[in-house]
Every structure is written in C-alpha cells, then in structure tokens.
Motif scaffolding. Structure first.
Motif, PDB file in Angstrom:
ATOM      1  N   ILE A 369      43.716  46.895  57.163  1.00  0.00           N
ATOM      2  CA  ILE A 369      42.523  46.062  57.002  1.00  0.00           C
ATOM      3  C   ILE A 369      41.830  46.390  55.687  1.00  0.00           C
ATOM      4  O   ILE A 369      41.463  45.499  54.910  1.00  0.00           O
ATOM      5  CB  ILE A 369      41.547  46.282  58.179  1.00  0.00           C
ATOM      6  CG1 ILE A 369      42.159  45.739  59.472  1.00  0.00           C
ATOM      7  CG2 ILE A 369      40.208  45.615  57.911  1.00  0.00           C
ATOM      8  CD1 ILE A 369      41.344  46.053  60.696  1.00  0.00           C
ATOM      9  N   MET A 370      41.670  47.688  55.421  1.00  0.00           N
ATOM     10  CA  MET A 370      41.013  48.104  54.184  1.00  0.00           C
ATOM     11  C   MET A 370      41.808  47.649  52.959  1.00  0.00           C
ATOM     12  O   MET A 370      41.237  47.169  51.979  1.00  0.00           O
ATOM     13  CB  MET A 370      40.843  49.620  54.171  1.00  0.00           C
ATOM     14  CG  MET A 370      39.814  50.142  55.169  1.00  0.00           C
ATOM     15  SD  MET A 370      39.784  51.951  55.267  1.00  0.00           S
ATOM     16  CE  MET A 370      39.254  52.384  53.607  1.00  0.00           C
ATOM     17  N   LEU A 371      43.138  47.787  53.016  1.00  0.00           N
ATOM     18  CA  LEU A 371      43.970  47.372  51.895  1.00  0.00           C
ATOM     19  C   LEU A 371      43.886  45.864  51.689  1.00  0.00           C
ATOM     20  O   LEU A 371      43.823  45.380  50.557  1.00  0.00           O
ATOM     21  CB  LEU A 371      45.417  47.811  52.117  1.00  0.00           C
ATOM     22  CG  LEU A 371      46.410  47.454  51.002  1.00  0.00           C
ATOM     23  CD1 LEU A 371      45.919  47.977  49.649  1.00  0.00           C
ATOM     24  CD2 LEU A 371      47.798  48.006  51.312  1.00  0.00           C
ATOM     25  N   ALA A 372      43.887  45.113  52.792  1.00  0.00           N
ATOM     26  CA  ALA A 372      43.775  43.655  52.688  1.00  0.00           C
ATOM     27  C   ALA A 372      42.447  43.256  52.051  1.00  0.00           C
ATOM     28  O   ALA A 372      42.385  42.350  51.214  1.00  0.00           O
ATOM     29  CB  ALA A 372      43.906  43.019  54.071  1.00  0.00           C
ATOM     30  N   MET A 373      41.358  43.942  52.427  1.00  0.00           N
ATOM     31  CA  MET A 373      40.049  43.657  51.836  1.00  0.00           C
ATOM     32  C   MET A 373      40.062  43.928  50.335  1.00  0.00           C
ATOM     33  O   MET A 373      39.533  43.148  49.541  1.00  0.00           O
ATOM     34  CB  MET A 373      38.976  44.526  52.513  1.00  0.00           C
ATOM     35  CG  MET A 373      38.670  44.149  53.948  1.00  0.00           C
ATOM     36  SD  MET A 373      37.557  45.338  54.726  1.00  0.00           S
ATOM     37  CE  MET A 373      36.095  45.151  53.709  1.00  0.00           C
ATOM     38  N   VAL A 374      40.689  45.047  49.948  1.00  0.00           N
ATOM     39  CA  VAL A 374      40.741  45.422  48.533  1.00  0.00           C
ATOM     40  C   VAL A 374      41.546  44.395  47.740  1.00  0.00           C
ATOM     41  O   VAL A 374      41.129  43.948  46.665  1.00  0.00           O
ATOM     42  CB  VAL A 374      41.348  46.833  48.379  1.00  0.00           C
ATOM     43  CG1 VAL A 374      41.670  47.132  46.917  1.00  0.00           C
ATOM     44  CG2 VAL A 374      40.401  47.883  48.934  1.00  0.00           C
ATOM     45  N   LEU A 375      42.706  44.005  48.264  1.00  0.00           N
ATOM     46  CA  LEU A 375      43.567  43.042  47.565  1.00  0.00           C
ATOM     47  C   LEU A 375      42.868  41.695  47.402  1.00  0.00           C
ATOM     48  O   LEU A 375      42.926  41.067  46.337  1.00  0.00           O
ATOM     49  CB  LEU A 375      44.886  42.867  48.324  1.00  0.00           C
ATOM     50  CG  LEU A 375      45.813  44.085  48.379  1.00  0.00           C
ATOM     51  CD1 LEU A 375      47.059  43.777  49.216  1.00  0.00           C
ATOM     52  CD2 LEU A 375      46.220  44.539  46.985  1.00  0.00           C
ATOM     53  N   GLN A 376      42.196  41.247  48.458  1.00  0.00           N
ATOM     54  CA  GLN A 376      41.493  39.967  48.398  1.00  0.00           C
ATOM     55  C   GLN A 376      40.351  40.017  47.385  1.00  0.00           C
ATOM     56  O   GLN A 376      40.067  39.041  46.700  1.00  0.00           O
ATOM     57  CB  GLN A 376      40.959  39.597  49.782  1.00  0.00           C
ATOM     58  CG  GLN A 376      42.051  39.213  50.773  1.00  0.00           C
ATOM     59  CD  GLN A 376      41.519  39.030  52.186  1.00  0.00           C
ATOM     60  OE1 GLN A 376      40.431  39.487  52.510  1.00  0.00           O
ATOM     61  NE2 GLN A 376      42.295  38.366  53.021  1.00  0.00           N
ATOM     62  N   GLN A 377      39.711  41.186  47.277  1.00  0.00           N
ATOM     63  CA  GLN A 377      38.563  41.333  46.384  1.00  0.00           C
ATOM     64  C   GLN A 377      38.950  41.141  44.925  1.00  0.00           C
ATOM     65  O   GLN A 377      38.148  40.646  44.116  1.00  0.00           O
ATOM     66  CB  GLN A 377      37.938  42.720  46.592  1.00  0.00           C
ATOM     67  CG  GLN A 377      36.549  42.881  45.997  1.00  0.00           C
ATOM     68  CD  GLN A 377      35.522  42.028  46.741  1.00  0.00           C
ATOM     69  OE1 GLN A 377      35.562  41.880  47.949  1.00  0.00           O
ATOM     70  NE2 GLN A 377      34.591  41.440  45.994  1.00  0.00           N
ATOM     71  N   VAL A 378      40.187  41.523  44.571  1.00  0.00           N
ATOM     72  CA  VAL A 378      40.629  41.406  43.174  1.00  0.00           C
ATOM     73  C   VAL A 378      41.663  40.297  42.984  1.00  0.00           C
ATOM     74  O   VAL A 378      42.321  40.225  41.944  1.00  0.00           O
ATOM     75  CB  VAL A 378      41.197  42.755  42.666  1.00  0.00           C
ATOM     76  CG1 VAL A 378      40.093  43.791  42.583  1.00  0.00           C
ATOM     77  CG2 VAL A 378      42.335  43.249  43.548  1.00  0.00           C
ATOM     78  N   GLY A 379      41.827  39.442  43.994  1.00  0.00           N
ATOM     79  CA  GLY A 379      42.672  38.265  43.850  1.00  0.00           C
ATOM     80  C   GLY A 379      44.164  38.514  43.912  1.00  0.00           C
ATOM     81  O   GLY A 379      44.952  37.719  43.390  1.00  0.00           O
TER      82      GLY A 379
END
Length: 444
Positions: A369-379
């Motif tokens: 979940i945390m990794l998905a949030m990070v990836l989405q944050q930077v496109g």
C-alpha cells in the motif's frame, strides 16, 4: 557438569535456521531435480510435498507464529497499562509520545533517503527489460482524516480481537491514566496488572525455548518453495536493497544511538542478536513484539514505563526497512519504465513514505500500500510492483530484523533521556540470559 553447559539461545536458533535452510534446499532439489520424472510416476513427489512441506513444515511454522501473535495484544495492553499508571507525572506521557514518534519519523526519513541515494548510485533498473504476469491486490489507503478517526476505538474489545494495535495502545493509555488518578482502587488494580505482566513475560520465556524448532519449520518451508531464478534476474535490485538495509541497521542506528544516548553500539547489537533472528525468521514485527519487549526491558535496561509505549508503537508505525524497499523500488521501477524523476519528485517520495508509515499502520499488505501511494505520487505505474514481488519475501525477513532493531534503539534513547534506564543492566553482558532455560521438573 556437562549438563549445565547447554548451548545458548542464539546458538540454538542459528542451528535451527541453518538446518531448516539445508532441509529446504534438499527438498527443493528432490521435488524439482533430475529425479522429477521417476518421483512423479511413483507419486512420491506429491506425497513428500503433502507430508512435509504442506504438512509438518507448514503446521509447525504456523503454530509457532500463532503462538507468538497470541501474546501480542495481552502483552501490549497489560504492559502499557502498567507503564502508564506508574508515571508519577502524567504530563510526561505527551513528552514521551512526542520523542518516540519524532525519532521514528526521522529514522524513516533517513532510511528512504539512504535507499534513494544507493539506488541512484548503482542504477539497478538500467537495461532491465522485464515482463511479469504476477498479480497483486492492494487495498486503498485510508484518507488522512479517517486515519485520525480510526486511532480511537469505538469498541476496545473488538479492537483487541482484530489486533488493531493503534486502537489498543490508545485504550491502554487512557485506562492506565484513569488508574493513576483513581486512588486506592487504582493501586489495587495496578497490583493485579503487575502480576499479570510478570506471568505474560514468563510465557514469553517458555515460547523462546521453542524458537529453534519454530525457526526450523519456517526456514524449511520457505527455502523449499523459494524461487531463486527470480532473485537471479533481479540480482542488482536485491543487492541494493540488502546493502541499504545492512548499512541502515548497523551504521545509521549505531551513530544515532551513540550521538543521542552515549550508549555502546557493540553491546546493543550483541544483545539484539536473538531478537533480530526472531524477526528475520518470522518476518513480522508484531509477532516478534513479545521477544522485543523482553529484550528491551531485561537485557537493555529500559524501564517498563517507557518500553511498554515505545515498542508497541514502533512495531506499528516504525517501518524503516519498508521505507528502504520503497526508495530502491521507486528508482528501480522508474529506470525500468524509462521515467526521469526530478529532485522534487524524490523529495516527494521521502515525504510521502515517511508520513505513510503512520497513515497505513494496521492496514493489511502495508508495504505494498505504501509503495503504491509513493508510485502514484510521482506518476509511476503501480503495475511495476509486480516486477519485484518475486524477491520480496526474502528481503521482507531482513526488513523486519531492521525494523525491530530500530524499535529497540529508539526505546534506549527515549528511556535514557527520560531517566527510565538502568545502565547497569545494559552494561551487564549476561543480563536477562538466566531466564532463557525454564525448569519444568517442578511440574511433575
């Protein structure tokens, strides 16, 4: 005399781990080696897998993990109630919480910064052309407002049953504060909770004696089913994450401990050996929490009034190891998909991952979940997570060992700063070791 010269717990756990890895390799070779055709024709491969891998190894490992998890909620609740009600100055609780959360966030920020720097230096994703059919389900992370609402339990019994540790911590703190201001009634109840805490710690000691067997079962099953072909194809990524974890665990923690508390890092790491091995084999900070609590209080000398707060909170929100994985994975996925990230993107990754360590606490599959949030944050495409799932299991074991070491390190610093620390216990190499072996003869 020979009977008293028993192997120490660390040696027995290492023996169990090595034996389990060896047995796992043997079964992997038998089930997938050159004898595959003969074994398959005779049906032996199915029988061996069912009897040992899915039978003895799986059952033994799951019982061991369940036994550890069984203690988590009662240990956290009872210890935290004891610690809170024993505070002479209830206003110290806010100061204690501020120091603890602040240190956990700082170490998480350092961890992901280190990971990004290492990944940019090595460039593990350059030239990698990978296709993956792996699938994964990621629960949606809760909104920030909902995170704060969810910290407070509407039904504390339900929170305990579900293992929602943040809610259990809040209820235990409030219950302990109520006991502290309840006069004689609170004092009588405090005596009962103190006795309960002693009994629970004895139960932890009993389970520690079974650890070598549990570790053997866990390692045997893991290395029977581990796909080393995937690790080979992601060797640079695997090596960067592992190196960053080791540097953070041994160098960064040692420097922080020495600078902020003046304690000897070598003594600290020596006393953390058993707990780190537990964390490595279980891959769960929560399951290892009872062992971490005993190590912090009995071997490192942190008073229960501090350890009962810092250890459970650390197991819930301190995710340095996970942050390292996210930092390297972000750079790796960006390089694989040929996406150039700017300095502001990397700063956003650091900020997002640090805050997400609290925002996603208690959510299943928290690392993804945390990794998905990070990836989405930077496109970056979330689908890139599928590339690294294959090697994540082995790295997760190391991440857990780093996380619980961080929990203990912060506990020592906070305990020392609050005057709730016994230097004599910390300096005594043999402190806490006399509890390792339990005499069952008097039960006969």
């Amino acid at each position: 005399m020979a009977r008293n010269k028993k192997l120490g717990l660390t040696a027995r756990i290492v023996i169990g781990m090595v034996a389990g890895i060896a047995v796992g390799f043997i079964f992997k070779f038998i089930l997938a080696g050159q004898e595959e055709r003969i074994l398959h024709l005779l049906g032996f491969d199915i029988a061996l897998k069912a009897l040992f891998v899915d039978g003895f190894f799986h059952i033994g490992g799951e019982i061991f993990i369940s036994s550890l998890k069984m203690l988590v909620v009662p240990l956290v609740f009872v210890s935290l109630v004891c610690g809170t009600c024993s505070l002479s100055d209830t206003s110290a609780l806010g100061r204690l919480g501020g120091k603890t959360i602040g240190l956990y966030l700082v170490t998480t920020a350092i961890a992901i910064s280190l990971a990004i720097f290492a990944a940019l230096l090595v460039s593990p994703g350059e030239g990698v052309q990978m296709q993956s059919d792996a699938t994964f389900d990621i629960s949606e992370a809760p909104a920030l407002s909902q995170v704060f609402i969810n910290i407070f339990p509407s039904n504390p019994i339900e929170s305990m049953a579900k293992g929602n540790m943040l809610q259990v911590i809040v209820f235990a703190v409030l219950f302990g504060l109520a006991m502290a201001i309840s006069g004689k009634s609170g004092e009588r109840l405090a005596t009962i909770f103190t006795d309960l805490s002693e009994v629970i710690m004895k139960l932890v000691t009993l389970l520690m004696n079974l650890a070598p067997y549990g570790v053997f079962f866990l390692m045997a099953k893991l290395f029977t089913t581990l796909g080393f072909e995937t690790i080979a194809s992601l060797a640079k990524y695997f090596a960067v994450v592992l190196a960053a974890l080791l540097i953070h665990g041994f160098v960064v923690y040692a420097v922080i401990l020495k600078l902020l508390s003046g304690l000897n890092p070598f003594i600290f790491f020596r006393k953390m050996r058993d707990t780190a091995l537990f964390g490595f084999s279980t891959s769960s900070s929560n399951a290892t929490m009872p062992i971490t609590m005993e190590t912090v209080t009995k071997k490192l000398g942190v008073k229960n009034s501090v350890a009962s707060f810092t250890v459970p909170l650390g197991a819930t929100i301190n995710m340095d190891g996970t942050a390292i994985m996210q930092g390297v994975a972000t750079v790796f996925i960006a390089q694989v998909f040929a996406v150039d990230l700017t300095m502001s993107d990397y700063l956003m990754v650091i900020l997002t991952a640090t805050l997400a360590s609290i925002g996603t606490a208690g959510v299943p599959g928290v690392g993804l979940i945390m990794l998905a949030m990070v990836l989405q944050q930077v496109g970056l495409p979330v689908e890139g997570i599928a590339l690294i799932i294959g090697v994540d299991r082995l790295l997760d074991m190391t991440r857990t060992a780093v996380n619980i070491t961080g929990d203990a390190m912060v506990s020592c610093i906070v305990g020392k700063s609050e005057g709730a620390f016994d230097q004599a216990i910390f300096d005594d190499i043999n402190a806490g070791t006399k509890e390792e072996n339990v005499d069952f003869h008097h039960l006969r």
